[in-house]
Write a protein that holds these residues in place. Structure first.
Motif, PDB file in Angstrom:
ATOM      1  N   GLY A 192       0.817  -1.215   0.000  1.00  0.00           N
ATOM      2  CA  GLY A 192       0.000   0.000   0.000  1.00  0.00           C
ATOM      3  C   GLY A 192       0.845   1.255   0.000  1.00  0.00           C
ATOM      4  O   GLY A 192       0.529   2.232  -0.685  1.00  0.00           O
ATOM      5  N   LYS A 193       1.955   1.254   0.740  1.00  0.00           N
ATOM      6  CA  LYS A 193       2.851   2.416   0.750  1.00  0.00           C
ATOM      7  C   LYS A 193       3.450   2.655  -0.628  1.00  0.00           C
ATOM      8  O   LYS A 193       3.577   3.805  -1.078  1.00  0.00           O
ATOM      9  CB  LYS A 193       3.955   2.199   1.777  1.00  0.00           C
ATOM     10  N   CYS A 194       3.817   1.570  -1.309  1.00  0.00           N
ATOM     11  CA  CYS A 194       4.379   1.720  -2.663  1.00  0.00           C
ATOM     12  C   CYS A 194       3.338   2.269  -3.619  1.00  0.00           C
ATOM     13  O   CYS A 194       3.617   3.171  -4.425  1.00  0.00           O
ATOM     14  CB  CYS A 194       4.910   0.384  -3.158  1.00  0.00           C
ATOM     15  N   TYR A 195       2.134   1.722  -3.574  1.00  0.00           N
ATOM     16  CA  TYR A 195       1.067   2.212  -4.453  1.00  0.00           C
ATOM     17  C   TYR A 195       0.762   3.684  -4.158  1.00  0.00           C
ATOM     18  O   TYR A 195       0.518   4.479  -5.080  1.00  0.00           O
ATOM     19  CB  TYR A 195      -0.196   1.373  -4.269  1.00  0.00           C
ATOM     20  N   TYR A 196       0.774   4.047  -2.867  1.00  0.00           N
ATOM     21  CA  TYR A 196       0.509   5.446  -2.512  1.00  0.00           C
ATOM     22  C   TYR A 196       1.591   6.353  -3.081  1.00  0.00           C
ATOM     23  O   TYR A 196       1.293   7.426  -3.612  1.00  0.00           O
ATOM     24  CB  TYR A 196       0.451   5.577  -0.992  1.00  0.00           C
ATOM     25  N   ARG A 197       2.852   5.926  -2.972  1.00  0.00           N
ATOM     26  CA  ARG A 197       3.951   6.739  -3.501  1.00  0.00           C
ATOM     27  C   ARG A 197       3.849   6.881  -5.013  1.00  0.00           C
ATOM     28  O   ARG A 197       4.257   7.905  -5.578  1.00  0.00           O
ATOM     29  CB  ARG A 197       5.272   6.093  -3.112  1.00  0.00           C
ATOM     30  N   LEU A 198       3.287   5.877  -5.685  1.00  0.00           N
ATOM     31  CA  LEU A 198       3.134   5.931  -7.140  1.00  0.00           C
ATOM     32  C   LEU A 198       1.858   6.653  -7.570  1.00  0.00           C
ATOM     33  O   LEU A 198       1.614   6.810  -8.769  1.00  0.00           O
ATOM     34  CB  LEU A 198       3.126   4.510  -7.717  1.00  0.00           C
ATOM     35  N   GLY A 199       1.044   7.081  -6.606  1.00  0.00           N
ATOM     36  CA  GLY A 199      -0.182   7.794  -6.942  1.00  0.00           C
ATOM     37  C   GLY A 199      -1.359   6.900  -7.260  1.00  0.00           C
ATOM     38  O   GLY A 199      -2.395   7.379  -7.718  1.00  0.00           O
ATOM     39  N   LEU A 200      -1.245   5.601  -7.005  1.00  0.00           N
ATOM     40  CA  LEU A 200      -2.337   4.652  -7.257  1.00  0.00           C
ATOM     41  C   LEU A 200      -3.107   4.480  -5.955  1.00  0.00           C
ATOM     42  O   LEU A 200      -2.946   3.500  -5.221  1.00  0.00           O
ATOM     43  CB  LEU A 200      -1.777   3.314  -7.758  1.00  0.00           C
ATOM     44  N   TYR A 201      -3.985   5.441  -5.673  1.00  0.00           N
ATOM     45  CA  TYR A 201      -4.603   5.504  -4.355  1.00  0.00           C
ATOM     46  C   TYR A 201      -5.631   4.405  -4.137  1.00  0.00           C
ATOM     47  O   TYR A 201      -5.773   3.901  -3.017  1.00  0.00           O
ATOM     48  CB  TYR A 201      -5.230   6.884  -4.145  1.00  0.00           C
ATOM     49  N   THR A 220      -1.737   1.242  10.267  1.00  0.00           N
ATOM     50  CA  THR A 220      -2.510   0.966   9.060  1.00  0.00           C
ATOM     51  C   THR A 220      -3.707   1.900   8.961  1.00  0.00           C
ATOM     52  O   THR A 220      -4.059   2.363   7.870  1.00  0.00           O
ATOM     53  CB  THR A 220      -2.972  -0.502   9.051  1.00  0.00           C
ATOM     54  N   TYR A 221      -4.343   2.188  10.087  1.00  0.00           N
ATOM     55  CA  TYR A 221      -5.434   3.170  10.077  1.00  0.00           C
ATOM     56  C   TYR A 221      -4.923   4.540   9.635  1.00  0.00           C
ATOM     57  O   TYR A 221      -5.592   5.247   8.862  1.00  0.00           O
ATOM     58  CB  TYR A 221      -6.053   3.274  11.474  1.00  0.00           C
ATOM     59  N   LEU A 222      -3.739   4.917  10.105  1.00  0.00           N
ATOM     60  CA  LEU A 222      -3.188   6.222   9.734  1.00  0.00           C
ATOM     61  C   LEU A 222      -2.832   6.275   8.252  1.00  0.00           C
ATOM     62  O   LEU A 222      -3.081   7.277   7.572  1.00  0.00           O
ATOM     63  CB  LEU A 222      -1.954   6.520  10.589  1.00  0.00           C
ATOM     64  N   TYR A 223      -2.244   5.186   7.726  1.00  0.00           N
ATOM     65  CA  TYR A 223      -1.928   5.138   6.295  1.00  0.00           C
ATOM     66  C   TYR A 223      -3.200   5.249   5.459  1.00  0.00           C
ATOM     67  O   TYR A 223      -3.257   6.000   4.468  1.00  0.00           O
ATOM     68  CB  TYR A 223      -1.212   3.831   5.954  1.00  0.00           C
ATOM     69  N   LEU A 224      -4.226   4.487   5.834  1.00  0.00           N
ATOM     70  CA  LEU A 224      -5.462   4.478   5.053  1.00  0.00           C
ATOM     71  C   LEU A 224      -6.162   5.833   5.117  1.00  0.00           C
ATOM     72  O   LEU A 224      -6.703   6.318   4.112  1.00  0.00           O
ATOM     73  CB  LEU A 224      -6.380   3.371   5.576  1.00  0.00           C
ATOM     74  N   ALA A 225      -6.143   6.462   6.287  1.00  0.00           N
ATOM     75  CA  ALA A 225      -6.745   7.795   6.401  1.00  0.00           C
ATOM     76  C   ALA A 225      -6.005   8.804   5.534  1.00  0.00           C
ATOM     77  O   ALA A 225      -6.615   9.713   4.951  1.00  0.00           O
ATOM     78  CB  ALA A 225      -6.736   8.243   7.862  1.00  0.00           C
TER      79      ALA A 225
END
Length: 447
Positions: A192-201, A220-225
């Protein structure tokens, strides 16, 4: 006979004392003798990672592409109170923009510099270019970042943070997830962190959701928020934080996340209540104390704000911004003996020209309050000397020039009318703008 310490133990000792470069050098020497020493490899990658480590939960830096080419909006015109990107009205009885300063995006200036606030988010292209890639955080090491059990997890952190190679980190996380038969929550969070960094939310959301199904973890709650906030879905982020509080009652980071969202949506009353809940759990939380103090200051309660800022001083916070706020609180609380001494301390602690300009600007405000317009004029000039983009100083200098009758230094009537119309669009209830527009229309009738 001299007893020599084991090199690996010495390297680990340097790592524990945050002497990361020395730790890396010793590990390099160990690997020259034994290239297959996994313990040395693991420790060296950890040391190199910690040198450039970013706490992904805290730091959320928008790049130039995300800022200029945003395509994640669902509705062009969001409903009031459902978007972080549209200037919202005060929903909780908080001060209006005439009293509390606002950012360029229409959000109230917070009492604490953090990601997504005025100083944390680039406002112009030049600021975005100056934004560094790495940053430090005062937040304790999270459970996700503290998991260095196997060499594979250490290698992922090294590739993701030190090398900044998100594609290879994504490939490694995908292979590890498949090897774990899609049951390891930690690897799903890293995906999920990699996808977030790539803009694939949306893909990041799926991975974080899947990780929560396997293991309930605060991070994980903080990342998802953070994903929902990037997609401009603050209501969903609030519901997620409250869901996390059901599993982790009284968790400070979740309460702080809720307070931040309410504050960015200009719901100051709700934000203050949640910051008070944060202080019930952690009475040394600097952000909560600063934001509550800022709210009391802007709601015309400088004496109460002064108590909160003094509490920060007692806790060991010693910087220019704190003494700047103390000086303003003392002035508006009519404790004039402490006002100038606080500003003198602030000037002695400035770290850059922007802070110097802000301090001189506030001293100019004090000079206006006591009627010394000559001192105020000089202070505003000094503020512009240190920061040529200080809009408030330009505005106040124009008012002082108007009082002196130097109209030619202010500008023409048409430009004034255009600026006043833009001001009315941004804040329709501003009485001074309405009066100015009325005077300008009368001038146009005479002409």
């Amino acid at each position: 006979m001299e007893v020599t310490m084991d090199p690996l133990f010495l390297a680990w000792s340097y790592f524990r004392r945050r002497k990361l470069q020395q730790c890396s050098d010793i590990c390099t020497k160990i690997l020259q003798d034994n290239p297959y020493d996994q313990a040395a490899w693991s420790l060296k990658t950890r040391a190199l990672t910690e040198m450039v480590y970013i706490d992904e939960v805290e730091v959320d830096q928008e790049g130039i592409a995300e800022m200029m080419l945003d395509e994640s909006s669902i509705a062009q015109v969001a409903r009031p109170g459902t978007s972080l990107r549209l200037p919202g009205t005060s929903q909780g009885g908080g001060p209006t923009p005439a009293v509390r300063p606002m950012t360029q995006s229409g959000r109230p200036i917070t009492g604490f510099v953090r990601p997504s606030t005025q100083s944390g988010r680039p406002g112009t292209m030049e600021q975005a270019i100056k934004t560094p890639r790495t940053a430090s955080t005062a937040r304790p090491v999270t459970s996700a970042s503290g998991r260095f059990i196997r060499l594979g997890t250490t290698l992922f952190e090294f590739i993701f943070h030190h090398e900044n190679d998100v594609k290879n980190a994504l490939d490694l996380a995908a292979q590890a997830t498949e090897h774990a038969q899609f049951k390891d929550w930690w690897w799903k969070v890293q995906l999920g962190k990699c996808y977030y960094r790539l803009g694939l939310y949306r893909e990041a959301e799926k991975q974080f959701r899947s990780g929560l199904n396997h293991q309930e973890v605060v991070d994980t709650y903080l990342y998802l928020a953070k994903v929902y906030q990037r997609m401009d879905q603050p209501i969903t982020a609030l519901n997620l934080f409250k869901q996390g509080l059901d599993h982790f009652p009284g968790e400070v980071t979740l309460l702080t996340g809720i307070a931040r969202i309410h504050e960015e949506m200009n719901n100051i009353a709700s934000a203050t209540e949640y910051y008070k809940d944060v202080l019930k759990q952690d009475n040394t939380h600097v952000e909560a104390i600063a934001c509550i103090g800022s709210n009391h200051f802007y709601t015309d309660q400088p004496e109460i704000a002064l108590r909160f800022y003094r509490r920060l001083l007692q806790m060991g916070v010693y910087n220019c911004q704190l003494y700047n706020n103390l000086g303003l609180c003392c002035f508006y609380a009519q404790q004039y003996d402490m006002t100038l001494s606080s500003f003198e301390r602030a000037l002695a602690l400035v770290a850059n020209d922007e802070e110097q300009a802000d301090v001189w600007y506030n001293i100019g405000h004090v000079a206006v309050g006591i009627g010394d317009l000559i001192l105020a004029y000089q202070c505003f000039k000094l503020a512009l000397a240190f920061n040529n983009d200080h809009a408030e100083a330009y505005n106040n200098l124009a008012v002082l020039e108007l009082r002196k009758g130097r109209i030619e230094q202010i500008g023409d009537l048409q430009s004034s009318y255009s600026a006043a119309q833009k001001s009315e669009d941004a804040f329709p209830e501003h009485v001074d703008t309405q009066q100015l527009l009325k005077q300008l229309r009368q001038q146009f009738v005479v002409l």
